[in-house]
Scaffold this active site. Structure first.
Site, PDB file in Angstrom:
ATOM      1  N   HIS A  90      30.196 -35.759   7.517  1.00 48.31           N
ATOM      2  CA  HIS A  90      30.590 -35.407   6.150  1.00 48.31           C
ATOM      3  C   HIS A  90      29.565 -34.514   5.426  1.00 48.31           C
ATOM      4  CE1 HIS A  90      31.606 -35.702   1.946  1.00 48.31           C
ATOM      5  NE2 HIS A  90      30.532 -36.440   1.721  1.00 48.31           N
ATOM      6  N   HIS A 149      22.867 -35.484   0.425  1.00 44.73           N
ATOM      7  CA  HIS A 149      23.435 -35.927  -0.854  1.00 44.73           C
ATOM      8  C   HIS A 149      23.877 -37.392  -0.895  1.00 44.73           C
ATOM      9  CE1 HIS A 149      27.495 -35.049   0.804  1.00 44.73           C
ATOM     10  NE2 HIS A 149      27.912 -35.910  -0.105  1.00 44.73           N
ATOM     11  N   GLU A 200      22.297 -43.262  -2.041  1.00 40.11           N
ATOM     12  CA  GLU A 200      23.297 -44.237  -2.445  1.00 40.11           C
ATOM     13  C   GLU A 200      23.759 -45.128  -1.295  1.00 40.11           C
ATOM     14  OE1 GLU A 200      25.885 -43.257  -5.456  1.00 40.11           O
ATOM     15  OE2 GLU A 200      27.470 -44.665  -4.885  1.00 40.11           O
ATOM     16  N   ASP A 201      23.802 -44.565  -0.095  1.00 40.62           N
ATOM     17  CA  ASP A 201      24.428 -45.297   1.017  1.00 40.62           C
ATOM     18  C   ASP A 201      23.458 -45.911   2.007  1.00 40.62           C
ATOM     19  OD1 ASP A 201      26.790 -44.573  -0.014  1.00 40.62           O
ATOM     20  OD2 ASP A 201      27.320 -43.087   1.496  1.00 40.62           O
ATOM     21  N   ASP A 253      31.352 -31.468  -1.741  1.00 39.77           N
ATOM     22  CA  ASP A 253      31.515 -32.855  -1.310  1.00 39.77           C
ATOM     23  C   ASP A 253      32.983 -33.275  -1.463  1.00 39.77           C
ATOM     24  OD1 ASP A 253      30.801 -35.663  -0.879  1.00 39.77           O
ATOM     25  OD2 ASP A 253      30.920 -35.891  -3.058  1.00 39.77           O
ATOM     26  N   ASP A 284      53.246 -11.772  -9.274  1.00 36.07           N
ATOM     27  CA  ASP A 284      51.945 -11.593  -8.617  1.00 36.07           C
ATOM     28  C   ASP A 284      51.754 -12.531  -7.428  1.00 36.07           C
ATOM     29  OD1 ASP A 284      51.825 -13.882 -10.113  1.00 36.07           O
ATOM     30  OD2 ASP A 284      49.787 -13.531 -10.838  1.00 36.07           O
TER      31      ASP A 284
HETATM   32 MN    MN Z   1      29.620 -37.271  -0.115  1.00 37.06          MN
END
Ligand code: MN
Length: 493
Positions: free
Chosen positions: A53, A77, A81-82, A143, A264
């Protein structure tokens, strides 16, 4: 953009070397190894190792030729957090700048869309992050784009919520920041999950309308190129661009589903070296083919509120078929595609687009002020900030940016509360117009006031669009219902 080859770290480094040869790519490899290690044993819902990811999100930005510092932070990123690894460790290994970007993203939090409360909370976080460092938003969009591309692995209800949030919140913010490519990508990927039936119908309709047109458009293109060359105008490129799916859907809705009124769906885009060449090109095309009345738009002299610049015109080309042309310089084209991210985008010469700090800074300040003040009112945000804007003018030529559907009363309240409270009529483009007239892009508006007027007409609430106007009218209504003695002790009027 959006290459299909297998996304590897080697491929990522190749891409970065290609647009930014002087950058030290060792740090990118280091960030990848660091993140891979930290996420070891974690898996995506699809069953793939988690590192897929952040790597895919980094590839999205590399395809946009975005600053390698941002790409490095993208690889990291989700680490704080993980995983067990802390921001302090990231700072020790990668320095303060990358750590600060990762901190910004971490503060934004993960996908947690649950009801209106969360929705507002997410928005608040987003605007704070945006104000601190807009680069965080570039990472967040990449993300989200990858998460949307892999949404099929999630349970339908969850997929729907994420897609809805992307469509209603993320895409409009990307649009407001001028990031056209990311906006369209967010919209088209979400569209399928939010309105599956419409998605299928629109896709087919677009297919049917485009198929078989290639030959005609390439002929028109050649004719245009020849005429421009004969007139001595330098051309960088002339190419076709197909309207993106969700954008086509929105336009179709605005045109009451009458597909023949969408002109268009395919447009020809002419890129020329200078602004003078843009106007020269316009003149030559209008000489070659008759322009359709009322369809010419000069977004170079009057850029859209998000900074978009280009000339648009629609002509009756060969066999009187309607063709839209978009004429702009390379710089305008890059800005149209990348918006605020253009500052961190490397062009073909390895240079950044010159920063127009003041305009962007002002825009950001305005966004913050507007939105942070009204976070308690979701409708206000949706109406004032996320909806399409129009820009109109004061008689002195000042540009005022209002939501679509605004009226002279909205304009008056935008100028000043007093002007709103005492307005009695309006002159739009030199003609007297009623106060509920719907304003259009480019209108010049003068407000007539009566100093003796006591306050706004309560009926105005039925047609005003801006939350400013609504709140002033409502607060006047409330005040009127107060007993006299109470009114006299209240602050203000
Ligand atoms: Mn992510």
């Amino acid at each position: 953009m959006g290459s299909k080859q297998k996304e590897t770290i080697e491929g990522l480094i190749e891409k970065v070397k290609d647009f930014c040869p002087e950058h030290d790519t060792d740090i990118i490899k280091l960030a990848y190894d660091f993140a891979k290690n930290a996420h070891e044993g974690q898996f995506r819902k699809s069953g793939e190792p988690y590192i897929v990811h952040p790597l895919a999100a980094a590839h999205i930005l590399a395809d946009m030729r975005i600053d390698p510092v941002i790409i490095t932070a993208t690889l990291l990123h989700d680490v704080p957090e993980d995983t067990e690894v802390t921001l302090e460790e990231i700072e020790e290994n990668f320095g303060a700048e990358i750590a600060s970007l990762v901190r910004g993203i971490t503060k934004l939090g993960k996908l947690k869309y649950r009801g209106v409360e969360r929705y507002i909370e997410n928005l608040r976080k987003m605007f704070v992050a945006m104000a601190e460092d807009i680069r965080c938003m570039i990472i967040k969009f990449a993300d989200r784009i990858h998460n949307l591309r892999t949404l099929g692995a999630l349970p339908p209800q969850k997929a729907y919520r994420i897609a809805l949030e992307s469509l209603e919140i993320y895409a409009p913010i990307a649009g407001r920041l001028g990031m056209e490519w990311m906006k369209s990508e967010l919209q088209d990927l979400s569209f399928k999950y939010v309105y599956p039936k419409e998605y299928g119908r629109i896709k087919q309709l677009r297919e049917a309308k485009i198929t078989g047109k290639e030959k005609y458009y390439s002929e028109v293109r050649e004719q245009a190129e020849t005429a421009l060359k004969d007139a001595g105008v330098n051309i960088i490129s002339v190419g076709g661009r197909n309207k993106r799916l969700y954008s086509f859907y929105q336009k179709l809705m605005r045109k009451n589903n009458e597909v023949n009124k969408v002109h268009d769906l395919i447009a020809l885009r002419v890129i020329v070296p200078t602004v003078a060449d843009c106007y020269a090109t316009l003149g030559i095309l209008h000489k070659l083919w008759k322009p359709m009345i009322g369809r010419f738009k000069d977004y170079i002299a009057q850029p859209k509120p998000n900074g978009y610049r280009s000339l648009h015109t629609t002509v009756f080309a060969e066999n009187r078929q309607i063709v839209e042309f978009q004429i702009r310089t390379q710089e305008m084209d890059d800005e149209a595609q990348y918006g605020i991210a253009a500052h961190w985008h490397y062009d073909e010469n390895g240079a950044h687009i010159p920063r127009r700090e003041v305009a962007w800074a002002q825009e950001l300040a305005r966004i913050q002020k507007d939105v942070l003040n009204k976070l308690s009112d979701l409708e206000a945000i949706k109406i004032d900030f996320l909806e399409t804007r129009i820009f109109v003018f004061t008689p002195k030529g000042d540009v005022i940016d209002l939501p679509e559907g605004s009226t002279p009363v909205d304009f008056a309240y935008h100028i000043h509360t007093e002007v709103g409270n005492t307005c009695t009529g309006s002159i739009v483009n030199d003609k007297m117009q009623s106060l509920d007239t719907e304003l259009k892009n480019g209108d010049v508006i003068e407000i007539l006031v009566d100093k003796h007027r006591k306050g706004p007409n309560e009926d105005w609430i039925k047609f005003v669009k801006t939350s400013t106007a609504k709140s002033h009218i409502r607060s006047y209504q409330k005040q009127r219902r107060l007993p006299k003695w109470l009114k006299s002790v209240l602050p203000g009027k």
